[in-house]
Motif scaffolding. Structure first.
Motif, short mmCIF file in Angstrom:
data_model
loop_
_atom_site.label_atom_id
_atom_site.label_comp_id
_atom_site.label_asym_id
_atom_site.label_seq_id
_atom_site.Cartn_x
_atom_site.Cartn_y
_atom_site.Cartn_z
N ALA A 133 30.98 4.34 -16.95
CA ALA A 133 31.59 3.25 -17.71
C ALA A 133 30.53 2.36 -18.36
O ALA A 133 30.68 1.93 -19.51
CB ALA A 133 32.49 2.42 -16.79
N TRP A 134 29.45 2.07 -17.62
CA TRP A 134 28.40 1.22 -18.16
C TRP A 134 27.77 1.82 -19.41
O TRP A 134 27.64 1.16 -20.45
CB TRP A 134 27.33 0.97 -17.09
CG TRP A 134 26.10 0.31 -17.65
CD1 TRP A 134 24.91 0.88 -17.96
CD2 TRP A 134 25.98 -1.07 -18.03
NE1 TRP A 134 24.04 -0.04 -18.49
CE2 TRP A 134 24.66 -1.25 -18.55
CE3 TRP A 134 26.84 -2.16 -17.98
CZ2 TRP A 134 24.20 -2.48 -19.01
CZ3 TRP A 134 26.38 -3.40 -18.44
CH2 TRP A 134 25.08 -3.55 -18.94
N VAL A 153 36.27 0.74 -22.83
CA VAL A 153 36.39 1.51 -21.59
C VAL A 153 37.36 0.86 -20.61
O VAL A 153 37.33 -0.37 -20.41
CB VAL A 153 35.01 1.67 -20.92
CG1 VAL A 153 35.11 2.56 -19.68
CG2 VAL A 153 33.98 2.25 -21.90
N THR A 154 38.19 1.70 -19.99
CA THR A 154 39.05 1.28 -18.88
C THR A 154 38.75 2.17 -17.69
O THR A 154 38.74 3.41 -17.81
CB THR A 154 40.54 1.40 -19.24
OG1 THR A 154 40.83 0.57 -20.36
CG2 THR A 154 41.42 0.98 -18.07
N VAL A 155 38.47 1.57 -16.53
CA VAL A 155 38.20 2.32 -15.29
C VAL A 155 39.41 2.20 -14.39
O VAL A 155 39.93 1.10 -14.16
CB VAL A 155 36.94 1.77 -14.58
CG1 VAL A 155 36.69 2.53 -13.27
CG2 VAL A 155 35.72 1.86 -15.48
N ALA A 212 29.46 -2.99 -11.64
CA ALA A 212 30.83 -3.22 -12.12
C ALA A 212 30.97 -4.63 -12.69
O ALA A 212 31.66 -4.84 -13.70
CB ALA A 212 31.83 -2.98 -11.00
N GLU A 213 30.30 -5.59 -12.05
CA GLU A 213 30.31 -6.97 -12.59
C GLU A 213 29.70 -7.00 -13.98
O GLU A 213 30.23 -7.67 -14.89
CB GLU A 213 29.54 -7.90 -11.65
CG GLU A 213 30.20 -8.12 -10.31
CD GLU A 213 29.29 -8.85 -9.32
OE1 GLU A 213 28.17 -9.24 -9.73
OE2 GLU A 213 29.68 -9.02 -8.16
N ARG A 214 28.59 -6.29 -14.16
CA ARG A 214 27.95 -6.24 -15.49
C ARG A 214 28.85 -5.51 -16.49
O ARG A 214 28.88 -5.87 -17.66
CB ARG A 214 26.59 -5.54 -15.41
CG ARG A 214 25.65 -6.09 -14.32
CD ARG A 214 25.37 -7.58 -14.49
NE ARG A 214 24.70 -8.13 -13.34
CZ ARG A 214 23.39 -8.27 -13.21
NH1 ARG A 214 22.59 -7.88 -14.18
NH2 ARG A 214 22.87 -8.81 -12.12
N CYS A 215 29.57 -4.49 -15.99
CA CYS A 215 30.50 -3.78 -16.87
C CYS A 215 31.58 -4.73 -17.39
O CYS A 215 31.92 -4.72 -18.59
CB CYS A 215 31.16 -2.62 -16.12
SG CYS A 215 30.13 -1.16 -15.89
N GLY A 253 32.77 -6.02 -21.30
CA GLY A 253 34.10 -5.74 -21.84
C GLY A 253 34.87 -4.62 -21.19
O GLY A 253 35.99 -4.29 -21.62
N VAL A 254 34.32 -4.00 -20.15
CA VAL A 254 35.03 -2.91 -19.46
C VAL A 254 36.18 -3.49 -18.65
O VAL A 254 36.03 -4.49 -17.95
CB VAL A 254 34.08 -2.12 -18.55
CG1 VAL A 254 34.84 -1.06 -17.76
CG2 VAL A 254 32.96 -1.48 -19.36
#
Length: 417
Positions: A16-17, A26-28, A212-215, A219-220
């Motif tokens: 994702a990153w 992106v959507t996880v 994940a926080e950075r993602c 905008g993820v």
């Protein structure tokens, strides 16, 4: 371009990153309520290019036979009526041939080395901002041996790795202790070792959460606590993903990074992937003041165990049990892991009880992961990393993002076409 990434483990979040960095929306999606709560949760903690020898090598079939019937065996196959395991095992035996094993070592070293460089670049990119902290250490990885035959065989595997750029330096028992003094308590049993200075260690779960926080900052979107029910196709393309509560998410491209659960989702589409779950065990010890514990990450090759210092904790992980999707802990195997640790490190002092854990590693017969396009034009795989998901995560994510964006990856690797 809209991309749905299925799986929020370290491989899925890294994918994702790099997809977001490439300009994708992106959507996880993951069934767990947070990131990195399955295979990435309490693994061995090593970024280990030096661990590139696949399980499928010429010596493994003979070892596996000698371990039959032992509940504490490093590699345990439970005989059961499981067609998937039988098919996987036959392919595994073929990968044990010397030529195939050598090719697989080459591919694993290439991806693992590239991934380690991607991780370092990622860490450096945040150096001027809030650092990416995850209890990481850059002290290398030391493989040590207490059996002459095992050490002799490892020297051969190490020589192949050196051909492909992995610098595993041979050591005497005395040199092993000089690098990691905590081994002094078992020095009499050591026969030698090898050391890769450029390898690292760190907490994969913390890393996954921090990334994940950075993602999210990039905008993820994360849709957590939502199991994936199915993927719908229209001809040779995937049109949407259906979640367990009936929600439907459309995207242009779909990435399956569900680890051991990838085959269960894909088979409904007629996509067969040679990935089987191998249950691994870990224990996390909280260290008391004055404890004589390793700070260099270690691999006990004969017992298939690794040891990583994570701040004031010591993580011990390893062994492999092929028993399907059963996540129950075998007390004999858990006790063997702790007994070996206390034999090696008699000066270890702990506070509280060990935190025991089991996780399913997604293993291919060759130990080479599956990265690339499936039979569907917009369905991509990033799975099958086995014991090296943490090691290969950043490189796999970067290469997968390149492929999805129709760019040539910066690494020579047998990507799926």
């Amino acid at each position: 371009m809209k991309v749905a990434v299925l799986g929020a483990g370290v491989v899925g979040v890294a994918s994702a990153w790099y997809l977001a960095r490439a300009g994708c929306e992106v959507t996880v999606i993951d069934r767990q309520p947070g990131e990195g709560l399955e295979t990435s949760f309490a693994n061995g903690g090593q970024i280990a290019v030096s661990h590139a020898e696949p399980w499928a090598n010429p010596a493994t079939p003979f070892k596996a036979l000698s371990w039959l019937g032992r509940e504490d065996a490093p590699l345990l196959f439970r005989l059961r009526a499981d067609p998937a395991l039988l098919c996987w095992s036959l392919r595994f035996l073929r990968e044990c041939l010397p030529g195939r094993s050598r090719r697989n070592i080459r591919d694993i070293v290439r991806l693992a080395d590239y991934s380690r460089e991607c991780l370092r670049s990622l860490r450096a990119s945040f150096a001027g901002d809030v650092p990416l902290e995850y209890d990481h250490l850059e002290k290398g990885i030391l493989h040590f041996y207490t059996d002459e035959g095992e050490f002799r065989r490892a020297r051969h595997a190490g020589s192949i790795m050196r051909e492909f750029g992995c610098d595993r330096r041979l050591l005497s028992a005395e040199e092993c202790v000089a690098i990691e003094p905590a081994l002094r308590g078992c020095e009499h049993a050591l026969v030698g070792g090898d050391y890769t200075r450029t390898d690292e260690s760190g907490d994969a779960h913390i890393f996954t959460r921090r990334l994940a926080e950075r993602c999210r900052g990039a905008g993820v979107r994360f849709r957590l606590g939502l199991p994936v029910a199915s993927l719908c196709n229209e001809g040779d393309r995937i049109s949407e993903v259906v979640l367990g509560d009936g929600q439907r998410i459309m995207a242009d491209e779909f990435v399956v990074a569900l680890g051991s659960y990838s085959p269960l989702l894909l088979r409904s589409l007629g996509v067969r992937v040679p990935v089987y779950p191998a249950k691994g065990y870990s224990a996390t010890l909280s260290l008391a003041e004055g404890s004589i514990a390793p700070t260099v990450s270690l691999t006990d090759d004969g017992h298939k165990l690794v040891f990583s210092r994570l701040g004031s904790r010591l993580r011990i992980a390893g062994t492999a049990e092929f028993s399907g999707y059963d996540l129950s802990a075998n007390p004999v195997r858990a006790a063997a892991l702790l007994a070996r640790t206390r034999t090696l490190f008699p000066g270890l002092r702990e506070t509280g009880e060990p935190q025991m854990w089991c996780g399913l590693r997604p293993v291919t017969p060759s130990s080479v992961p599956l990265i690339g396009r499936s039979r569907y034009r917009n369905l991509w795989l990033n799975t099958g990393h086995g014991t090296l998901g943490w090691t290969m995560s950043c490189g796999s994510g970067a290469a997968l993002a390149d492929l999805v964006c129709r760019r040539r990856p910066a690494i020579d690797f047998p990507f799926l076409q």
